[in-house]
Design a protein around this motif. Structure first.
Motif, PDB file in Angstrom:
ATOM      1  N   LEU A  10       0.462  -1.105   0.107  1.00  0.00           N
ATOM      2  CA  LEU A  10      -0.202   0.066  -0.361  1.00  0.00           C
ATOM      3  C   LEU A  10       1.119   0.999   0.201  1.00  0.00           C
ATOM      4  CD1 LEU A  10      -3.036   0.780  -0.200  1.00  0.00           C
ATOM      5  CD2 LEU A  10      -2.997   0.474   2.578  1.00  0.00           C
ATOM      6  N   PRO A  11       0.568   2.307  -1.591  1.00  0.00           N
ATOM      7  CA  PRO A  11       1.335   3.296  -1.016  1.00  0.00           C
ATOM      8  C   PRO A  11       1.087   3.909   0.222  1.00  0.00           C
ATOM      9  CG  PRO A  11       0.396   2.944  -3.339  1.00  0.00           C
ATOM     10  CD  PRO A  11       0.020   2.332  -2.164  1.00  0.00           C
ATOM     11  N   TRP A  12       2.380   4.746   0.963  1.00  0.00           N
ATOM     12  CA  TRP A  12       2.012   5.391   2.502  1.00  0.00           C
ATOM     13  C   TRP A  12       2.951   6.875   2.151  1.00  0.00           C
ATOM     14  CZ3 TRP A  12      -1.892   3.089   4.593  1.00  0.00           C
ATOM     15  CH2 TRP A  12      -2.283   4.008   6.154  1.00  0.00           C
ATOM     16  N   ILE A  61       6.163   6.584  -0.213  1.00  0.00           N
ATOM     17  CA  ILE A  61       6.824   7.212  -1.315  1.00  0.00           C
ATOM     18  C   ILE A  61       7.205   8.090  -1.052  1.00  0.00           C
ATOM     19  CG2 ILE A  61       6.117   8.499  -3.178  1.00  0.00           C
ATOM     20  CD1 ILE A  61       4.510   5.592  -4.094  1.00  0.00           C
ATOM     21  N   ARG A  62       8.339   8.180  -0.999  1.00  0.00           N
ATOM     22  CA  ARG A  62       9.011  10.229  -1.056  1.00  0.00           C
ATOM     23  C   ARG A  62       9.360  10.779  -2.369  1.00  0.00           C
ATOM     24  NH1 ARG A  62      12.414   7.059   3.150  1.00  0.00           N
ATOM     25  NH2 ARG A  62      11.205   6.817   4.991  1.00  0.00           N
ATOM     26  N   PRO A  63       9.485  12.342  -1.690  1.00  0.00           N
ATOM     27  CA  PRO A  63       9.748  12.990  -3.246  1.00  0.00           C
ATOM     28  C   PRO A  63      10.841  12.763  -3.963  1.00  0.00           C
ATOM     29  CG  PRO A  63       8.129  13.771  -1.828  1.00  0.00           C
ATOM     30  CD  PRO A  63       8.899  13.115  -1.357  1.00  0.00           C
ATOM     31  N   VAL A  64      12.165  12.493  -3.220  1.00  0.00           N
ATOM     32  CA  VAL A  64      12.987  12.719  -4.032  1.00  0.00           C
ATOM     33  C   VAL A  64      13.837  11.228  -5.338  1.00  0.00           C
ATOM     34  CG1 VAL A  64      15.540  12.334  -4.258  1.00  0.00           C
ATOM     35  CG2 VAL A  64      14.168  14.443  -3.265  1.00  0.00           C
ATOM     36  N   PRO A  65      13.037  10.174  -4.093  1.00  0.00           N
ATOM     37  CA  PRO A  65      13.269   8.412  -4.253  1.00  0.00           C
ATOM     38  C   PRO A  65      12.456   7.777  -5.565  1.00  0.00           C
ATOM     39  CG  PRO A  65      13.299   8.938  -2.337  1.00  0.00           C
ATOM     40  CD  PRO A  65      13.131   9.858  -2.049  1.00  0.00           C
ATOM     41  N   PHE A  66      11.109   8.675  -5.329  1.00  0.00           N
ATOM     42  CA  PHE A  66       9.922   7.834  -6.363  1.00  0.00           C
ATOM     43  C   PHE A  66      10.425   8.512  -7.496  1.00  0.00           C
ATOM     44  CE2 PHE A  66       5.775   8.741  -8.179  1.00  0.00           C
ATOM     45  CZ  PHE A  66       5.776   7.289  -8.373  1.00  0.00           C
ATOM     46  N   THR A  67      11.131  10.032  -7.545  1.00  0.00           N
ATOM     47  CA  THR A  67      11.046  10.874  -8.848  1.00  0.00           C
ATOM     48  C   THR A  67      12.153  10.375  -9.613  1.00  0.00           C
ATOM     49  OG1 THR A  67      10.520  12.762  -7.479  1.00  0.00           O
ATOM     50  CG2 THR A  67      11.380  13.025 -10.160  1.00  0.00           C
ATOM     51  N   ALA A  81       2.525   3.335 -10.974  1.00  0.00           N
ATOM     52  CA  ALA A  81       3.811   3.860 -11.119  1.00  0.00           C
ATOM     53  C   ALA A  81       4.102   3.433  -9.394  1.00  0.00           C
ATOM     54  CB  ALA A  81       4.646   4.862 -11.219  1.00  0.00           C
ATOM     55  N   ARG A  82       2.958   4.451  -8.770  1.00  0.00           N
ATOM     56  CA  ARG A  82       3.040   4.043  -7.366  1.00  0.00           C
ATOM     57  C   ARG A  82       2.959   2.414  -6.267  1.00  0.00           C
ATOM     58  NH1 ARG A  82       0.176   9.205  -8.136  1.00  0.00           N
ATOM     59  NH2 ARG A  82      -1.728   7.857  -7.896  1.00  0.00           N
ATOM     60  N   LEU A  83       1.793   2.059  -6.923  1.00  0.00           N
ATOM     61  CA  LEU A  83       1.433   1.372  -7.191  1.00  0.00           C
ATOM     62  C   LEU A  83       2.705  -0.136  -7.431  1.00  0.00           C
ATOM     63  CD1 LEU A  83      -2.083   0.509  -8.006  1.00  0.00           C
ATOM     64  CD2 LEU A  83      -1.357   0.837  -5.189  1.00  0.00           C
ATOM     65  N   THR A  84       2.905   0.559  -8.873  1.00  0.00           N
ATOM     66  CA  THR A  84       4.013  -0.880  -8.965  1.00  0.00           C
ATOM     67  C   THR A  84       5.576  -0.533  -8.274  1.00  0.00           C
ATOM     68  OG1 THR A  84       3.229  -0.806 -11.378  1.00  0.00           O
ATOM     69  CG2 THR A  84       5.802  -1.082 -10.691  1.00  0.00           C
ATOM     70  N   PHE A  85       5.905   0.636  -7.433  1.00  0.00           N
ATOM     71  CA  PHE A  85       6.503   0.830  -7.002  1.00  0.00           C
ATOM     72  C   PHE A  85       6.975   0.355  -5.578  1.00  0.00           C
ATOM     73  CE2 PHE A  85       8.794   3.719  -3.143  1.00  0.00           C
ATOM     74  CZ  PHE A  85       9.618   4.092  -3.785  1.00  0.00           C
ATOM     75  N   ALA A  86       5.190   0.717  -4.998  1.00  0.00           N
ATOM     76  CA  ALA A  86       5.272  -0.081  -3.980  1.00  0.00           C
ATOM     77  C   ALA A  86       5.537  -1.605  -3.849  1.00  0.00           C
ATOM     78  CB  ALA A  86       3.674  -0.121  -3.667  1.00  0.00           C
ATOM     79  N   ASN A  87       5.059  -1.890  -4.460  1.00  0.00           N
ATOM     80  CA  ASN A  87       5.155  -3.605  -5.843  1.00  0.00           C
ATOM     81  C   ASN A  87       6.841  -4.049  -5.358  1.00  0.00           C
ATOM     82  OD1 ASN A  87       2.196  -5.010  -4.945  1.00  0.00           O
ATOM     83  ND2 ASN A  87       1.844  -3.496  -6.494  1.00  0.00           N
ATOM     84  N   GLU A  88       6.802  -3.319  -5.892  1.00  0.00           N
ATOM     85  CA  GLU A  88       8.920  -3.649  -5.542  1.00  0.00           C
ATOM     86  C   GLU A  88       9.470  -3.178  -4.635  1.00  0.00           C
ATOM     87  OE1 GLU A  88      11.081  -1.466  -9.762  1.00  0.00           O
ATOM     88  OE2 GLU A  88       8.888  -2.476 -10.498  1.00  0.00           O
TER      89      GLU A  88
END
Length: 97
Positions: A10-12, A61-67, A81-88
């Motif tokens: 879950l993206p947080w 999810i933090r701005p710099v690493p996510f960007t 992208a948020r969901l993929t990032f969270a799952n990975e």
């Protein structure tokens, strides 16, 4: 062998990062305008997933690493992208355990 329970990532977001993230995301209209409204909705989703028997991993999810992550993949910083990032991120954490 220990049984593995399904984990739902879950993206947080933190309160401090939320305004910056809304400006960063290409689809800010998909999220509530206020952090408090987002938090209420996120906690409801988390509770629903847990009631369904899923373990929930809150993935910050933090701005710099996510960007940077989005730029490396040449993808838009949107809901997918948020969901993929969270799952990975959740899979990566689980693999380290």
């Amino acid at each position: 062998m220990v049984a593995q329970h399904p984990v739902s990532a879950l993206p947080w977001y933190s309160r401090a990062d939320y305004p910056t993230l809304l400006r960063l995301f290409s689809d800010p209209d998909r999220l509530p305008a206020s952090y408090d409204a987002w938090l209420q909705r996120a906690e409801q989703v988390e509770n629903q997933l847990q009631r369904a028997g899923l373990a929930v991993a809150r993935v910050r999810i933090r701005p710099v690493p996510f960007t940077a992550w989005c730029r490396e993949r040449n993808i838009s910083p949107d809901q997918a992208a948020r969901l993929t990032f969270a799952n990975e991120s959740a899979r990566h954490l689980a693999a380290r355990r």
